[in-house]
Design an enzyme around this catalytic site. Structure first.
Site, PDB file in Angstrom:
ATOM      1  N   ILE A  68       0.861  -1.184   0.000  1.00 41.29           N
ATOM      2  CA  ILE A  68       0.000   0.000   0.000  1.00 41.29           C
ATOM      3  C   ILE A  68       0.895   1.230   0.000  1.00 41.29           C
ATOM      4  CG2 ILE A  68      -0.156  -0.082   2.518  1.00 41.29           C
ATOM      5  CD1 ILE A  68      -2.836   1.239   2.414  1.00 41.29           C
ATOM      6  N   ASP A  70       0.211   5.656  -1.457  1.00 40.50           N
ATOM      7  CA  ASP A  70      -0.511   6.923  -1.293  1.00 40.50           C
ATOM      8  C   ASP A  70      -1.990   6.755  -0.948  1.00 40.50           C
ATOM      9  OD1 ASP A  70       1.893   7.396  -2.540  1.00 40.50           O
ATOM     10  OD2 ASP A  70       1.088   8.716  -4.069  1.00 40.50           O
ATOM     11  N   TRP A  94       6.080  -2.629  -4.716  1.00 40.43           N
ATOM     12  CA  TRP A  94       5.357  -1.726  -5.604  1.00 40.43           C
ATOM     13  C   TRP A  94       5.232  -2.319  -6.997  1.00 40.43           C
ATOM     14  CZ3 TRP A  94       6.051   0.786 -10.197  1.00 40.43           C
ATOM     15  CH2 TRP A  94       5.128   1.801 -10.489  1.00 40.43           C
ATOM     16  N   TRP A 129      -2.785   5.520 -10.946  1.00 44.70           N
ATOM     17  CA  TRP A 129      -2.016   6.190  -9.913  1.00 44.70           C
ATOM     18  C   TRP A 129      -2.849   7.255  -9.191  1.00 44.70           C
ATOM     19  CZ3 TRP A 129       2.629   6.481 -13.783  1.00 44.70           C
ATOM     20  CH2 TRP A 129       3.209   5.208 -13.856  1.00 44.70           C
ATOM     21  N   THR A 130      -2.176   8.105  -8.449  1.00 49.10           N
ATOM     22  CA  THR A 130      -2.847   8.961  -7.474  1.00 49.10           C
ATOM     23  C   THR A 130      -3.798   9.965  -8.115  1.00 49.10           C
ATOM     24  OG1 THR A 130      -1.134   8.723  -5.801  1.00 49.10           O
ATOM     25  CG2 THR A 130      -2.372  10.763  -5.761  1.00 49.10           C
ATOM     26  N   ARG A 194       1.302  14.343 -13.061  1.00 50.56           N
ATOM     27  CA  ARG A 194       0.430  13.438 -12.320  1.00 50.56           C
ATOM     28  C   ARG A 194      -0.185  14.076 -11.070  1.00 50.56           C
ATOM     29  NH1 ARG A 194       5.711  11.624 -12.041  1.00 50.56           N
ATOM     30  NH2 ARG A 194       6.736  11.613  -9.996  1.00 50.56           N
ATOM     31  N   ASP A 195      -1.097  13.288 -10.470  1.00 46.85           N
ATOM     32  CA  ASP A 195      -1.673  13.536  -9.148  1.00 46.85           C
ATOM     33  C   ASP A 195      -2.578  14.767  -9.111  1.00 46.85           C
ATOM     34  OD1 ASP A 195       0.105  11.475  -8.679  1.00 46.85           O
ATOM     35  OD2 ASP A 195       1.566  12.723  -7.637  1.00 46.85           O
ATOM     36  N   ASP A 283      11.406  15.496  -1.999  1.00 49.51           N
ATOM     37  CA  ASP A 283      12.494  15.258  -1.036  1.00 49.51           C
ATOM     38  C   ASP A 283      12.083  14.264   0.050  1.00 49.51           C
ATOM     39  OD1 ASP A 283      13.974  17.122  -2.447  1.00 49.51           O
ATOM     40  OD2 ASP A 283      13.394  18.785  -1.130  1.00 49.51           O
TER      41      ASP A 283
END
Length: 586
Positions: A68, A70, A94, A129-130, A194-195, A283
């Site tokens: 698991i 995000d 992953w 994805w997210t 993304r995201d 980071d």
């Protein structure tokens, strides 16, 4: 009966000075949402196997098995909390990422469902994805998420619930219009796009979302507009961009009221005096800026711009990443979730069959000075409290250890207030410490006497103190103010070799004339230590794997190793019962 151990007992802590300074470099590997930070080292034959159910948390969110990462698209809809998450249904590393889905009525006990979004179309065949959830004008939820397409480009897709009358929203439909947004445009990196955020409505009545991107080699939150939430047009300027980094993951954008712990719905009317927060993941941590959303220019303007991103404010100073917030309309608050990964090896995770948890959901708001976000565990977590111990009027002199007994030290909630008796011996503050706070926590660990501090908690400690995790404070005096250093030092947390065991740390300001005590709240959940200092001004999430947890149990202490005596006007601790986290399938 409570017992304070006098200075000779603190000699046990001197083992701290033998810390290995090297440590392993945390890292975020792979492209896109390949968020696994792995450490490829063999297990040691000298200690018990790390493959033990005793390291699985009792009340933090995690699936029964597998990988698991995000948290995705959290929302409250028709009486139900929904938590989606990046999930590998086929293993504990992953890969093969889909959207796991769980539901709850209290944010603590969760029912797991079948995956909500799977890799079934050309626009997400290489990964779902997210993304984020948005409640549309017709009260229908929608999710926009990033997919990796057949060319492994990152594109934005949408899904809608198949049946909104289903309270669990088990099934989601992908329209033929996917992908909605493709990585086109000068300077846009198709592999760093993304995201998408939760949507909001501007004064022109149009929807907006932001997408994390690399634009011309720099980080940006690209802005898109839509009339119907399906057909999107990129605005000719980003919501905000920075040349201090190359890519922002998991951006989040929301409104807050200074000094008010109530949340704001970004699509509703925002009251005068509100601020906006732009959060980004980079980071190996989550950082944020506080500023204003200029409606006329459609841009975010930070109150303060710092060129050195090491000085940017952080959501959490520990093992915490890819957080996502949402407005909880049930209680009028904003809640934020974050992911914390394992800090053992990938081979350990394969052997265990699971990897990753989510932090406790936190209420998040802005302090009255509009400078700092504050966070606190949602109040629902208190429903798990069981046996309670309470102590008042303690006094901790230099070298004192006070053992906290009468509770389950593996699953606990500890709240302790420290009162300073003198600040005459306070040490001076060096601003250069802000550039590498972890380094300073290593150098000024719990065994090093200070003027005021270190004082705090020792948790998950073995009988002989060979293993323990220290969560502690030190007080410093700068030219104009006092600074509090909070450290969560993991370097003696386990006898297991080759774990990632840093000394996390963060600073916060304090007005000692107005604030007479410094508070610490720590949640212990087997392999997890989650701490909140100064009323939530610094939060530190940590993962630990003490051998003593498996072999013989653990101890817990309050301590002081500063030259100045510290009083404890109030100490409360509770055992925490086990929550029903994804144990039942719906």
């Amino acid at each position: 009966m409570a017992l304070i151990l006098r200075p000779w007992a603190f000699l046990l802590l001197l083992v701290l000075v033998s810390y290995d300074e090297s440590g392993l470099q945390r890292r975020r590997n792979g492209v896109a949402q390949a968020t696994q930070r792995v450490f490829l080292y063999p297990q040691s034959p000298k200690v018990s196997s790390i493959v033990s159910t005793k390291y699985r948390t009792a009340y933090h969110f995690q699936p029964p098995k597998n990988w698991i990462n995000d948290p995705n698209g959290p929302m409250y809809y028709n009486g139900i909390y929904h938590q989606f998450y990046q999930y590998n249904p086929n293993g504990s590393l992953w890969g093969n990422i889909v959207w796991g889905h769980s539901v709850s009525t209290d944010l603590i006990n969760w029912i797991r469902l079948e995956p909500a979004i799977e890799r079934t179309t050309p626009s997400d065949i290489n990964g779902c994805w997210t993304g984020s959830a948005t409640i549309l004008k017709d009260n229908r939820p929608a999710i926009i998420y990033t997919g990796a397409d057949t060319e492994k480009r990152q594109v934005q897709n949408i899904v809608f619930p198949k049946n909104v009358s289903d309270p669990y929203l088990r099934e989601w439909i992908k329209p033929d219009s996917n992908p909605l947004i493709q990585p086109v445009g000068q300077g846009l990196n198709s592999g760093q796009f993304r995201d998408p955020t939760t949507g909001w409505i501007g004064p022109d009545g149009l929807w907006r979302i932001a997408v994390g991107a690399e634009l011309n080699g720099y980080s940006a939150a690209l802005l898109y507009k839509s009339e119907d939430f399906v057909h999107w047009t990129r605005v000719d300027h980003p919501l905000y961009s920075s040349n201090a980094s190359t890519m922002w993951e998991c951006p989040d954008f929301f409104a807050v009221l200074p000094g008010n712990n109530s949340g704001l719905d970004l699509s509703a009317a925002i009251p005068n005096g509100a601020k906006h927060v732009l959060k980004m993941s980079l980071d190996n941590c989550d950082k944020y800026m506080v500023g204003v959303y200029d409606i006329k220019s459609d841009t975010f303007i930070p109150d303060t711009i710092l060129d050195d991103r090491r000085l940017w404010s952080r959501i959490d100073y520990g093992n915490y990443y890819a957080s996502k917030s949402f407005f909880d309309s049930k209680r009028g608050r904003r809640i934020i979730w974050g992911w914390t990964n394992e800090t053992d090896s990938s081979s350990d995770d394969v052997a265990k069959g699971w990897a990753g948890i989510h932090a406790i959901p936190r209420t998040i708001w802005l302090d009255r000075n509009s400078k700092q976000l504050l966070q606190w565990p949602v109040e629902e977590i208190e429903s798990l409290r069981r046996e309670e111990v309470s102590h008042q009027g303690l006094e901790l002199k230099q070298g004192d250890l006070f053992e906290i007994k009468g509770i389950d030290t593996l699953q606990a909630n500890v709240e302790i207030d420290f009162e300073l008796t003198s600040i005459e011996s306070v040490d001076p503050f060096d601003p250069s410490w802000l550039l590498d706070i972890e380094k300073h926590c290593r150098e000024a660990d719990a065994s090093i006497h200070g003027g005021v501090g270190p004082f705090g908690l020792l948790v998950l400690a073995s009988d002989n103190m060979d293993e323990h995790t220290s969560v502690h404070f030190r007080i410093y005096k700068s030219q104009e103010k006092y600074m509090v250093l909070m450290c969560s030092d993991l370097r003696k947390s386990s006898l297991r070799p080759e774990l990632y065991t840093p000394a996390y740390g963060g600073f916060f300001e304090i007005d000692l004339e107005k604030e007479k005590t410094i508070s610490l709240r720590t949640l212990i959940d087997r392999s997890m230590v989650e701490s909140f200092g100064g009323g939530g001004r610094v939060c530190i999430m940590a993962r630990v794997y003490p051998v003593t947890l498996i072999n013989s149990g653990t101890r817990m202490y309050a301590f002081n190793n500063g030259t100045s005596t510290v009083k404890v006007p109030q100490l409360k601790a509770w055992s925490m019962s086990r929550a029903q986290v994804n144990a039942r399938k719906g």
